[in-house]
Design a protein around this motif. Structure first.
Motif, PDB file in Angstrom:
ATOM      1  N   GLU A  30      -8.811  13.442  -8.918  1.00  0.00           N
ATOM      2  CA  GLU A  30      -8.474  12.038  -9.128  1.00  0.00           C
ATOM      3  C   GLU A  30      -7.812  11.809 -10.477  1.00  0.00           C
ATOM      4  O   GLU A  30      -7.129  10.793 -10.683  1.00  0.00           O
ATOM      5  CB  GLU A  30      -9.733  11.190  -9.009  1.00  0.00           C
ATOM      6  CG  GLU A  30     -10.315  11.175  -7.586  1.00  0.00           C
ATOM      7  CD  GLU A  30     -11.638  10.447  -7.504  1.00  0.00           C
ATOM      8  OE1 GLU A  30     -12.144  10.034  -8.567  1.00  0.00           O
ATOM      9  OE2 GLU A  30     -12.155  10.288  -6.384  1.00  0.00           O
ATOM     10  N   GLY A  55       3.547   8.579   0.632  1.00  0.00           N
ATOM     11  CA  GLY A  55       2.364   7.825   0.269  1.00  0.00           C
ATOM     12  C   GLY A  55       2.153   7.713  -1.230  1.00  0.00           C
ATOM     13  O   GLY A  55       3.001   8.095  -2.042  1.00  0.00           O
ATOM     14  N   ARG A  56       0.997   7.151  -1.606  1.00  0.00           N
ATOM     15  CA  ARG A  56       0.653   6.934  -3.005  1.00  0.00           C
ATOM     16  C   ARG A  56      -0.499   7.856  -3.396  1.00  0.00           C
ATOM     17  O   ARG A  56      -1.522   7.915  -2.724  1.00  0.00           O
ATOM     18  CB  ARG A  56       0.252   5.467  -3.238  1.00  0.00           C
ATOM     19  CG  ARG A  56       1.371   4.475  -2.948  1.00  0.00           C
ATOM     20  CD  ARG A  56       0.939   3.052  -3.251  1.00  0.00           C
ATOM     21  NE  ARG A  56       0.608   2.896  -4.676  1.00  0.00           N
ATOM     22  CZ  ARG A  56       0.173   1.756  -5.213  1.00  0.00           C
ATOM     23  NH1 ARG A  56      -0.018   0.686  -4.430  1.00  0.00           N
ATOM     24  NH2 ARG A  56      -0.095   1.684  -6.503  1.00  0.00           N
ATOM     25  N   HIS A  57      -0.322   8.551  -4.478  1.00  0.00           N
ATOM     26  CA  HIS A  57      -1.300   9.510  -4.981  1.00  0.00           C
ATOM     27  C   HIS A  57      -2.472   8.765  -5.619  1.00  0.00           C
ATOM     28  O   HIS A  57      -2.270   7.831  -6.374  1.00  0.00           O
ATOM     29  CB  HIS A  57      -0.625  10.415  -6.009  1.00  0.00           C
ATOM     30  CG  HIS A  57      -1.571  11.311  -6.747  1.00  0.00           C
ATOM     31  ND1 HIS A  57      -2.104  12.435  -6.176  1.00  0.00           N
ATOM     32  CD2 HIS A  57      -2.073  11.239  -8.018  1.00  0.00           C
ATOM     33  CE1 HIS A  57      -2.890  13.040  -7.060  1.00  0.00           C
ATOM     34  NE2 HIS A  57      -2.891  12.338  -8.175  1.00  0.00           N
ATOM     35  N   ARG A  59      -4.225   8.306  -2.707  1.00  0.00           N
ATOM     36  CA  ARG A  59      -4.831   7.432  -1.711  1.00  0.00           C
ATOM     37  C   ARG A  59      -4.681   8.004  -0.299  1.00  0.00           C
ATOM     38  O   ARG A  59      -3.841   8.887  -0.067  1.00  0.00           O
ATOM     39  CB  ARG A  59      -4.208   6.041  -1.785  1.00  0.00           C
ATOM     40  CG  ARG A  59      -4.408   5.342  -3.125  1.00  0.00           C
ATOM     41  CD  ARG A  59      -3.812   3.955  -3.118  1.00  0.00           C
ATOM     42  NE  ARG A  59      -3.991   3.285  -4.400  1.00  0.00           N
ATOM     43  CZ  ARG A  59      -3.586   2.053  -4.667  1.00  0.00           C
ATOM     44  NH1 ARG A  59      -2.925   1.363  -3.722  1.00  0.00           N
ATOM     45  NH2 ARG A  59      -3.797   1.518  -5.857  1.00  0.00           N
ATOM     46  N   PRO A  60      -5.479   7.489   0.647  1.00  0.00           N
ATOM     47  CA  PRO A  60      -5.334   7.935   2.039  1.00  0.00           C
ATOM     48  C   PRO A  60      -3.897   7.758   2.527  1.00  0.00           C
ATOM     49  O   PRO A  60      -3.269   6.723   2.287  1.00  0.00           O
ATOM     50  CB  PRO A  60      -6.305   7.026   2.796  1.00  0.00           C
ATOM     51  CG  PRO A  60      -7.362   6.712   1.796  1.00  0.00           C
ATOM     52  CD  PRO A  60      -6.627   6.578   0.487  1.00  0.00           C
ATOM     53  N   ALA A  62      -1.530   9.838   1.519  1.00  0.00           N
ATOM     54  CA  ALA A  62      -0.701  10.642   0.617  1.00  0.00           C
ATOM     55  C   ALA A  62      -0.518  12.028   1.214  1.00  0.00           C
ATOM     56  O   ALA A  62      -1.471  12.644   1.688  1.00  0.00           O
ATOM     57  CB  ALA A  62      -1.353  10.730  -0.758  1.00  0.00           C
ATOM     58  N   VAL A  82      -4.180  13.408   2.575  1.00  0.00           N
ATOM     59  CA  VAL A  82      -5.464  12.773   2.266  1.00  0.00           C
ATOM     60  C   VAL A  82      -5.829  11.842   3.422  1.00  0.00           C
ATOM     61  O   VAL A  82      -5.097  10.893   3.721  1.00  0.00           O
ATOM     62  CB  VAL A  82      -5.390  11.976   0.946  1.00  0.00           C
ATOM     63  CG1 VAL A  82      -6.731  11.279   0.674  1.00  0.00           C
ATOM     64  CG2 VAL A  82      -5.022  12.888  -0.210  1.00  0.00           C
ATOM     65  N   ARG A  85     -10.665   8.666   1.033  1.00  0.00           N
ATOM     66  CA  ARG A  85     -11.073   8.896  -0.358  1.00  0.00           C
ATOM     67  C   ARG A  85     -12.008   7.766  -0.783  1.00  0.00           C
ATOM     68  O   ARG A  85     -11.584   6.674  -1.120  1.00  0.00           O
ATOM     69  CB  ARG A  85      -9.873   8.966  -1.294  1.00  0.00           C
ATOM     70  CG  ARG A  85     -10.245   9.360  -2.729  1.00  0.00           C
ATOM     71  CD  ARG A  85      -9.008   9.478  -3.589  1.00  0.00           C
ATOM     72  NE  ARG A  85      -8.446   8.187  -3.896  1.00  0.00           N
ATOM     73  CZ  ARG A  85      -8.795   7.438  -4.953  1.00  0.00           C
ATOM     74  NH1 ARG A  85      -9.739   7.859  -5.768  1.00  0.00           N
ATOM     75  NH2 ARG A  85      -8.216   6.274  -5.164  1.00  0.00           N
ATOM     76  N   ASP A  86     -13.281   8.033  -0.688  1.00  0.00           N
ATOM     77  CA  ASP A  86     -14.302   7.053  -1.036  1.00  0.00           C
ATOM     78  C   ASP A  86     -15.489   7.815  -1.618  1.00  0.00           C
ATOM     79  O   ASP A  86     -16.184   8.527  -0.893  1.00  0.00           O
ATOM     80  CB  ASP A  86     -14.722   6.260   0.203  1.00  0.00           C
ATOM     81  CG  ASP A  86     -15.724   5.160  -0.123  1.00  0.00           C
ATOM     82  OD1 ASP A  86     -16.266   5.146  -1.248  1.00  0.00           O
ATOM     83  OD2 ASP A  86     -15.985   4.311   0.755  1.00  0.00           O
ATOM     84  N   THR A  91     -14.860  11.456   1.901  1.00  0.00           N
ATOM     85  CA  THR A  91     -13.628  12.001   1.354  1.00  0.00           C
ATOM     86  C   THR A  91     -13.186  13.128   2.288  1.00  0.00           C
ATOM     87  O   THR A  91     -13.996  13.988   2.637  1.00  0.00           O
ATOM     88  CB  THR A  91     -13.835  12.555  -0.066  1.00  0.00           C
ATOM     89  OG1 THR A  91     -14.252  11.494  -0.928  1.00  0.00           O
ATOM     90  CG2 THR A  91     -12.555  13.173  -0.597  1.00  0.00           C
TER      91      THR A  91
END
Length: 263
Positions: A30, A55-57, A59-60, A62, A82, A85-86, A91
């Motif tokens: 992270e 996607g965005r790093h 986050r789900p 990605a 991914v 991610r929680d 995760t």
């Protein structure tokens, strides 16, 4: 149906050490940053060989791909996604590998998940191999799944009441056979773990009536090979784990970062 059972003795892994390592590794993942698709470690060093393509790093959704050495372009045949991610929930990541060999194109999908980073309760691994081999495709693929109940594992390795079910279980399904595996630990008098692996093999389709014959002809050799493989794995575990558990999660995370950063 054929059966297999073998027990090995392992150096134990402390629960607090394991949980600290899980948290430290998630912190490392992270803490990475991204700029124009390129990843950097928390200390600012570049992470070569892997780029963010969608996607965005981190986050789900990605999606990351390794970089090909010959031209520096993302490898379309491999990707990591991914899924969740929680830290308090689940995760999970998925790795897809494609084999474009015209003779037998194949697609391997592996997914790994963990419930709760701060207090890991369950881990699971699934794999699915699909082949485009025409009529033989169903015989060239299969599925597998492993599930580890960490609460039951720590309970089983303690000196209190043992759980009624094996903490680790899995299945491997092929068109011709289905293999069910359970792994159950218990404490040894010297503090190590006595881990018993049991497997059951059932024939499927036209292989069902042939399995008893195969068990008679090859059963002893197969059981010997399985026992030797487990003993080799136990020897490797016992040789490496003592040095690992002497390091805390942060030190292991730093060493992993050094490996990822390369020379």
């Amino acid at each position: 149906m054929a059966r297999f059972r073998h027990t090995v003795t392992l150096v134990p892994v402390p629960r607090r050490w394991f949980e600290s390592c899980v948290a430290a590794l998630h912190d490392l993942a992270e803490g990475t940053d991204v700029e124009e698709g390129r990843l950097t470690l928390p200390d600012g060093r570049p992470l070569p060989g892997l780029v963010l393509t969608e996607g965005r790093h981190p986050r789900p959704g990605a999606r990351y791909r390794p970089v090909k050495e010959e031209d520096g372009e993302p490898d379309a045949a491999q990707c990591l996604t991914v899924l969740a991610r929680d830290r308090r929930g689940e995760t999970a990541v998925e790795v897809v590998t494609l084999d474009d060999d015209p003779a037998h194109r194949a697609r391997l999908v592996c997914a790994l998940g963990l419930t709760s980073v701060e207090r890991p309760r369950e881990a699971w691994l699934s794999a699915r191999l699909h082949s485009d081999g025409g009529k033989r495709a169903k015989y060239l693929g299969g599925t597998g799944r492993l599930r580890l109940d960490l609460g039951r594992w720590w309970q089983a390795t303690g000196h209190g009441r043992h759980p009624s079910r094996a903490p680790l279980s899995g299945t491997l399904t092929h068109a011709l056979v289905r293999v069910s595996v359970t792994v159950a630990p218990r404490p040894a008098p010297d503090g190590r773990w006595r881990v018993t692996v049991q497997a059951r093999v059932r024939g499927r389709s036209f292989a069902r009536p042939l399995l008893p014959l195969a068990a008679v002809v090859l059963g002893r050799r197969a059981r010997r090979a399985g026992a030797e493989a487990l003993e080799d794995a136990a020897a490797a575990w016992n040789a490496q784990v003592p040095a690992l558990v002497r390091k805390d999660g942060e030190r292991l995370s730093a060493e992993l970062a050094d490996v990822l950063a390369g020379p």
